[in-house]
Design a protein around this motif. Structure first.
Motif, PDB file in Angstrom:
ATOM      1  N   THR A 154       0.854  -1.187   0.000  1.00  0.00           N
ATOM      2  CA  THR A 154       0.000   0.000   0.000  1.00  0.00           C
ATOM      3  C   THR A 154       0.886   1.232   0.000  1.00  0.00           C
ATOM      4  N   ARG A 155       0.653   2.120  -0.961  1.00  0.00           N
ATOM      5  CA  ARG A 155       1.415   3.363  -1.023  1.00  0.00           C
ATOM      6  C   ARG A 155       0.643   4.457  -0.292  1.00  0.00           C
ATOM      7  N   TRP A 156       1.355   5.227   0.528  1.00  0.00           N
ATOM      8  CA  TRP A 156       0.727   6.310   1.285  1.00  0.00           C
ATOM      9  C   TRP A 156       1.204   7.657   0.757  1.00  0.00           C
ATOM     10  N   ARG A 157       0.255   8.489   0.378  1.00  0.00           N
ATOM     11  CA  ARG A 157       0.555   9.836  -0.110  1.00  0.00           C
ATOM     12  C   ARG A 157      -0.033  10.838   0.862  1.00  0.00           C
ATOM     13  N   PHE A 194       4.459  -3.826  -5.011  1.00  0.00           N
ATOM     14  CA  PHE A 194       5.770  -3.194  -4.918  1.00  0.00           C
ATOM     15  C   PHE A 194       6.807  -4.162  -5.466  1.00  0.00           C
ATOM     16  N   PHE A 248       6.073   0.552  -8.468  1.00  0.00           N
ATOM     17  CA  PHE A 248       4.820   0.325  -7.757  1.00  0.00           C
ATOM     18  C   PHE A 248       3.732   0.213  -8.809  1.00  0.00           C
ATOM     19  N   LEU A 262       8.141   8.173  -6.957  1.00  0.00           N
ATOM     20  CA  LEU A 262       7.966   6.996  -6.110  1.00  0.00           C
ATOM     21  C   LEU A 262       8.467   7.208  -4.684  1.00  0.00           C
ATOM     22  N   PHE A 321       5.545   3.105   2.166  1.00  0.00           N
ATOM     23  CA  PHE A 321       4.858   1.931   1.644  1.00  0.00           C
ATOM     24  C   PHE A 321       4.652   0.941   2.786  1.00  0.00           C
TER      25      PHE A 321
END
Length: 219
Positions: free
Chosen positions: A62-65, A78, A87, A121, A125
């Motif tokens: 899971t990518r966190w922005r 990933f 990703f 990127l 994560f």
């Protein structure tokens, strides 16, 4: 692992006692091999690789922005190859060449942080095993920069870095972890270096010289 299996069989220990140590030993062997440059090579269907490109890892992530409205989570995959970190996701996916990657680190068992010259990127994560994922990225980066050459396993150092020594000394309270002595202390590899044990703090303990000599190259 063969020696460990023989020892547990001779002692006739129940599997519920042996299993956690067996898992730790196997994990340390895996991480130790990766630190020497033995990156896994995996085949992934549906992932386009360029000529000569090898995939070392691809895991659910899971990518966190960080947005003004708060953290935004994007599920995806990933991946790490010998050329890039990527990703894969329907939205907010991306990739960065290893040459533009500055650093990778992990803060807890499930969170890694990528820092790159490109923002495509960079960020946090969440993965199942942050230590493993961060190590794969770090070793791929070191190989790409010619700081590590695979196949030199015999040259792996048993030297414990100063920051690890300090952390272990504080954690163990400056005492032998077997007899509580405070003199003639030495830094011992819980899983011996000869068996692939790492120089990380979780594999180092304080022992006095007498207890260390008595332990020898045993777990």
């Amino acid at each position: 692992m063969h020696t460990f299996a023989r020892a547990t069989a001779i002692l006739n220990l129940p599997d519920r006692q042996v299993a956690p140590l067996r898992q730790q030993l196997a994990r340390e062997q895996t991480l130790g091999a990766i630190r020497q440059g033995a990156l896994p090579n995996i085949a992934v269907s549906g992932l386009h690789l360029h000529s000569g490109e090898i995939c070392h890892m691809i895991v659910g992530a899971t990518r966190w922005r960080d947005l003004k409205s708060g953290p935004q989570a994007t599920p995806g995959q990933f991946g790490v190859t010998n050329r890039r970190v990527l990703f894969i996701a329907p939205q907010h996916g991306g990739e960065v060449p290893l040459s533009k990657l500055q650093r990778v680190s992990y803060f807890d068992p499930r969170t890694i942080l990528l820092e790159a010259t490109s923002r495509s990127l960079s960020g946090r994560f969440t993965v199942e095993d942050a230590e493993y994922a961060a190590l794969i990225v770090d070793i791929a980066l070191r190989i790409d920069r010619r700081q590590l050459f695979p196949g030199q396993a015999g040259q792996r150092s048993r030297h414990v870095p100063p920051h690890v020594r300090n952390a272990v000394f504080q954690r163990d309270g400056g005492r032998c972890q077997q007899c509580s002595a405070t003199e003639y202390l030495e830094f011992d590899h819980i899983i011996p270096h000869s068996m692939g044990g790492s120089n990380d703090a979780n594999n180092i303990q304080l022992l006095c010289r007498r207890c260390n000599l008595a332990k020898g190259a045993r777990i």
